[in-house]
Design a protein around this motif. Sequence first.
Motif, mmCIF file in Angstrom:
data_model
loop_
_atom_site.group_PDB
_atom_site.id
_atom_site.type_symbol
_atom_site.label_atom_id
_atom_site.label_comp_id
_atom_site.label_asym_id
_atom_site.label_seq_id
_atom_site.Cartn_x
_atom_site.Cartn_y
_atom_site.Cartn_z
ATOM 1 N N SER A 418 46.207 28.484 44.940
ATOM 2 C CA SER A 418 46.741 29.023 43.689
ATOM 3 C C SER A 418 47.079 30.497 43.881
ATOM 4 O O SER A 418 46.217 31.303 44.201
ATOM 5 C CB SER A 418 45.726 28.848 42.563
ATOM 6 N N ASP A 419 48.352 30.848 43.710
ATOM 7 C CA ASP A 419 48.819 32.226 43.931
ATOM 8 C C ASP A 419 48.936 33.039 42.643
ATOM 9 O O ASP A 419 49.213 34.227 42.681
ATOM 10 C CB ASP A 419 50.189 32.209 44.623
ATOM 11 N N ASP A 420 48.751 32.386 41.493
ATOM 12 C CA ASP A 420 48.935 33.085 40.219
ATOM 13 C C ASP A 420 47.650 33.698 39.688
ATOM 14 O O ASP A 420 47.581 34.102 38.523
ATOM 15 C CB ASP A 420 49.523 32.133 39.172
ATOM 16 N N LYS A 422 44.904 32.164 39.121
ATOM 17 C CA LYS A 422 44.053 31.170 38.478
ATOM 18 C C LYS A 422 43.126 30.543 39.509
ATOM 19 O O LYS A 422 43.447 30.483 40.685
ATOM 20 C CB LYS A 422 44.921 30.094 37.808
ATOM 21 N N ASP A 424 41.365 27.902 41.841
ATOM 22 C CA ASP A 424 41.829 26.704 42.536
ATOM 23 C C ASP A 424 40.903 25.546 42.150
ATOM 24 O O ASP A 424 39.701 25.593 42.439
ATOM 25 C CB ASP A 424 41.789 26.934 44.046
#
Length: 459
Positions: A418-420, A422, A424
């Motif tokens: 998850s790059d945003d 948030k 994982d």
Amino acid sequence: MEGIKAADPIYLNLSADDPELGTTQIESICMNCYKTGVTRLLLTKIPFYKEVVIMSFTCDDCGYQNNEIQSGSEIKEKAIRIKLTVDDVKDLNRRVCKTDYSGVRIEELDFEIPPKSQKGEITTIEGIIDRVVTGLSQDQEKRNLEHPEAAEQINQFIQKLEELKEVKKPFTIVLDDISGDAYIENLCAPHSDPKLHVSNYTRNKEQNHLLGIFDRDEIEDQKEKADQDENNEMLKPIAEGAWPLEELHGEVLQFPTNCPECAAPCDTNMKLTNIPHFKEVVIMATVCERCGHKTNEVKSGGGIEEKGLRIEVKITSREDFSRDVLKSENCHLAIRELEVDVGPSALGGRFTTVEGILTAMRDQLSENSAMFRDSASKDSEDRLDKFLEEFEKVLNGGREVTMILDDPTGNSYVQALSDDGKPDPNLRIIRYHRSFEQNEELGLNDMKVEGYEEDSNAE
């Protein structure tokens, strides 16, 4: 050497088709009758264990025979203590590999065989007991005449040892080896054995000296002595070969070593690098031109973290197979659904992907499955075949599993997808305080970590 070609690997796999492959025969003196006998040497590998040199001596004149085993690989970084609870007759048939430095203790009898008192050998639990009985039985006739009370006490103790082989009640046998090379067979492999407890611990200075290991300060002292002695040049290259870590950034260093597969001379490349969002690591890669074996290993470039680290990653799709994984050399690896637990020494430290580390586990089990064949029981063979089938389902994406990395040093890492920012959903990271036993294995309990400033001011 007779029996080994120049192009062959040094340590060969045993072959049922050609059992004499790799054996070397030399004439040697018999220590019983002092006539000439024959010693056979075999350099081979014990599956899931290490390289060994097996020696067998036979004298045709007097019939004397002897066998011995010696380590053929480097000394382990840590000592090993193996504790086995014997509560079934099957446990007596467990294969045991003990070295010259192995101490054996039977808890219930308060009996101990100290290190360096026996030569290394490949035997069984029952074989260890039989060897003790044989040793105690020697000269009993003479003792009965000269020291009848002592002879009677020995007879009573021999009777207790014989009763152990009937396993009327459980008993505990402990194998303690400062070289880290002892081994007791796991009858539940590839799963963990509830009767077998294996722990590693840091050797003290006296134990290191017994193995011929000295720290840098001691080597420097020896170097100073060597400088004063023109005839002592042995320790100079060791002391002069140390590299300051800060000078290695950006450099690819190459140094001679031995292939971990066949022990042939080869080169290892080493480089310091930074893993994004993690820390500095040392990557080492080795390629053997003789047997073609390739290996890579990763070691932490920093110290031990304040807390241990447990990472749980759910493998539910092909995307999870692509996660980057850094497994340190102290990290335990487990797959919950397959009930498999891999110790830190099995795969070593490596930087790869989830798929890469699972494939490495599968390959190691498949390539070294000889311990489950031939002399192994049918149950062990069937258990391995069934396990490998389930492992293939995981690699093919046909079964969801949870891979667990438990690293008491806190130096392992699994990439989040998850790059945003948030969390994982398939990745769970837990930090915990190490237990006393974990600190003991890492050598932290006796390490001084406070008060340096006061000591410096006092000086």
